[in-house]
Design a protein around this motif. Structure first.
Motif, short mmCIF file in Angstrom:
data_model
loop_
_atom_site.label_atom_id
_atom_site.label_comp_id
_atom_site.label_asym_id
_atom_site.label_seq_id
_atom_site.Cartn_x
_atom_site.Cartn_y
_atom_site.Cartn_z
N ASN A 87 -78.26 46.75 -81.10
CA ASN A 87 -78.17 45.46 -81.24
C ASN A 87 -77.72 44.54 -82.21
OD1 ASN A 87 -79.00 44.67 -78.41
ND2 ASN A 87 -81.02 44.45 -78.99
N GLU A 88 -78.44 45.06 -83.39
CA GLU A 88 -77.85 44.75 -85.25
C GLU A 88 -75.81 45.16 -85.18
OE1 GLU A 88 -77.75 46.22 -89.52
OE2 GLU A 88 -79.72 45.50 -88.52
N GLN A 89 -75.56 45.85 -84.16
CA GLN A 89 -73.81 45.50 -84.44
C GLN A 89 -73.34 44.94 -84.03
OE1 GLN A 89 -74.31 50.50 -83.84
NE2 GLN A 89 -73.01 50.78 -85.24
N LEU A 90 -74.13 44.84 -82.56
CA LEU A 90 -73.22 44.55 -81.39
C LEU A 90 -73.83 41.97 -82.09
CD1 LEU A 90 -73.89 45.93 -77.70
CD2 LEU A 90 -72.48 45.50 -78.96
N LYS B 101 -73.08 49.89 -75.61
CA LYS B 101 -74.75 50.08 -75.91
C LYS B 101 -74.73 51.38 -75.59
CE LYS B 101 -76.25 45.59 -75.15
NZ LYS B 101 -76.61 44.53 -74.39
N GLU B 102 -73.65 52.12 -74.18
CA GLU B 102 -73.81 53.58 -73.83
C GLU B 102 -73.20 54.62 -75.02
OE1 GLU B 102 -72.36 53.80 -70.49
OE2 GLU B 102 -73.80 52.19 -69.12
N TYR C 22 -58.46 57.01 -72.84
CA TYR C 22 -59.17 55.85 -73.46
C TYR C 22 -59.71 56.29 -74.84
CZ TYR C 22 -59.21 53.33 -69.16
OH TYR C 22 -58.58 52.79 -67.77
N GLN C 23 -58.85 56.15 -76.39
CA GLN C 23 -59.70 56.08 -76.97
C GLN C 23 -60.21 54.73 -78.14
OE1 GLN C 23 -56.56 57.41 -78.98
NE2 GLN C 23 -56.42 59.37 -78.91
N LEU C 24 -61.74 55.22 -77.18
CA LEU C 24 -62.61 53.19 -77.38
C LEU C 24 -63.21 53.49 -78.96
CD1 LEU C 24 -64.34 51.15 -76.29
CD2 LEU C 24 -66.22 52.94 -75.74
N PHE C 25 -62.70 52.21 -79.72
CA PHE C 25 -63.53 51.62 -80.11
C PHE C 25 -65.26 51.84 -81.08
CE2 PHE C 25 -59.22 49.97 -81.01
CZ PHE C 25 -57.97 51.22 -81.11
N SER C 26 -64.98 52.41 -81.80
CA SER C 26 -66.30 51.19 -82.87
C SER C 26 -66.11 50.19 -82.72
CB SER C 26 -67.46 52.08 -83.39
OG SER C 26 -66.11 52.03 -85.05
N VAL C 27 -67.86 49.65 -82.95
CA VAL C 27 -67.84 48.17 -83.24
C VAL C 27 -67.12 47.83 -84.33
CG1 VAL C 27 -69.77 46.44 -84.35
CG2 VAL C 27 -69.52 47.75 -82.04
N GLU C 28 -67.52 49.49 -85.47
CA GLU C 28 -67.08 49.22 -87.00
C GLU C 28 -65.18 49.20 -86.92
OE1 GLU C 28 -69.20 50.84 -86.38
OE2 GLU C 28 -70.96 49.92 -86.53
N ARG D 181 -73.78 41.43 -85.30
CA ARG D 181 -72.14 41.22 -86.33
C ARG D 181 -71.45 41.61 -85.77
NH1 ARG D 181 -73.94 45.96 -88.75
NH2 ARG D 181 -73.00 47.83 -88.36
N LEU D 182 -70.55 42.07 -84.95
CA LEU D 182 -69.30 41.80 -84.00
C LEU D 182 -69.40 40.91 -83.48
CD1 LEU D 182 -66.53 43.08 -83.36
CD2 LEU D 182 -67.69 43.32 -81.11
N ASN D 183 -70.21 39.86 -83.60
CA ASN D 183 -70.22 38.28 -82.08
C ASN D 183 -70.10 37.04 -84.02
OD1 ASN D 183 -71.80 36.03 -81.75
ND2 ASN D 183 -70.90 36.88 -79.62
N LEU D 184 -70.88 38.31 -84.85
CA LEU D 184 -70.36 37.11 -86.12
C LEU D 184 -69.32 37.39 -85.97
CD1 LEU D 184 -72.17 35.51 -88.16
CD2 LEU D 184 -72.88 37.53 -89.20
N TRP D 185 -68.83 38.32 -86.45
CA TRP D 185 -67.58 38.26 -87.42
C TRP D 185 -66.27 37.87 -86.17
CZ3 TRP D 185 -63.15 40.42 -84.95
CH2 TRP D 185 -61.44 41.32 -85.61
N LEU D 186 -66.20 37.34 -84.99
CA LEU D 186 -65.50 36.41 -84.81
C LEU D 186 -65.48 35.35 -84.66
CD1 LEU D 186 -66.29 38.60 -80.84
CD2 LEU D 186 -63.69 38.97 -82.21
N LYS D 187 -67.31 34.96 -85.00
CA LYS D 187 -67.08 33.72 -85.08
C LYS D 187 -66.43 33.19 -86.54
CE LYS D 187 -71.23 33.20 -82.28
NZ LYS D 187 -72.31 33.07 -82.05
#
Length: 142
Positions: free
Chosen positions: A17-20, A46-47, A60-66, A22-28
């Motif tokens: 949840n902290e990473q998600l 999350k998976e 699909y080379q899925l990117f991590s949050v970072e 942080r991503l949401n905050l970066w978007l804002k």
């Protein structure tokens, strides 16, 4: 969500949840008009916070949050395709993106060498529809 892929090449620990947040905050902070990501995409993060998956011939080379933040800045999306949110690459130089200029859950594809909204193609109505498709992005884009 991850079980929908035919092959899992590399699965990473899921985003917390902290990473998600942080991503949401970066978007804002970067003034994205839309910063509420589709639930199916958040569920996948999350998976597996990044990883490599295939369905049919589609990779699909899925990117991590970072990595999302790093890719957005490295490829200068803010200049060439403002508010395009890179989800993954396909192994052939094409991006899977969300259009966060508007509220929709559609998935788009664009070549990393031609980052322009005019060169972007809608490939699916939502993330689930996208990962059910089996043809390569090159077959769609070119």
């Amino acid at each position: 969500m991850i079980e929908r892929f035919e092959k899992i090449w590399c699965r990473k620990a899921g985003a917390d949840n902290e990473q998600l947040c942080r991503l949401n905050l970066w978007l804002k902070e970067n003034n994205f008009p839309i910063y509420d990501l589709p639930d199916t995409y958040k569920e996948l993060l999350k998976e597996s916070n990044g990883g490599d998956f295939t369905t049919g011939n589609r990779e699909y080379q899925l990117f991590s949050v970072e990595e999302i933040i790093q890719i957005y800045e490295a490829y200068k999306f803010s200049i060439y395709m403002p508010f395009a949110f890179p989800l993954a690459m396909d192994g052939c130089g094409n991006f899977y993106i969300l259009n966060l200029r508007n509220k929709d859950d559609c998935i788009y594809a664009v070549s990393s060498g031609d980052l322009e909204w005019d060169e972007c193609h809608k490939i699916a109505d939502n993330f689930l529809h996208c990962i059910e498709q089996k043809e390569t992005l090159d077959e769609i884009l070119f």
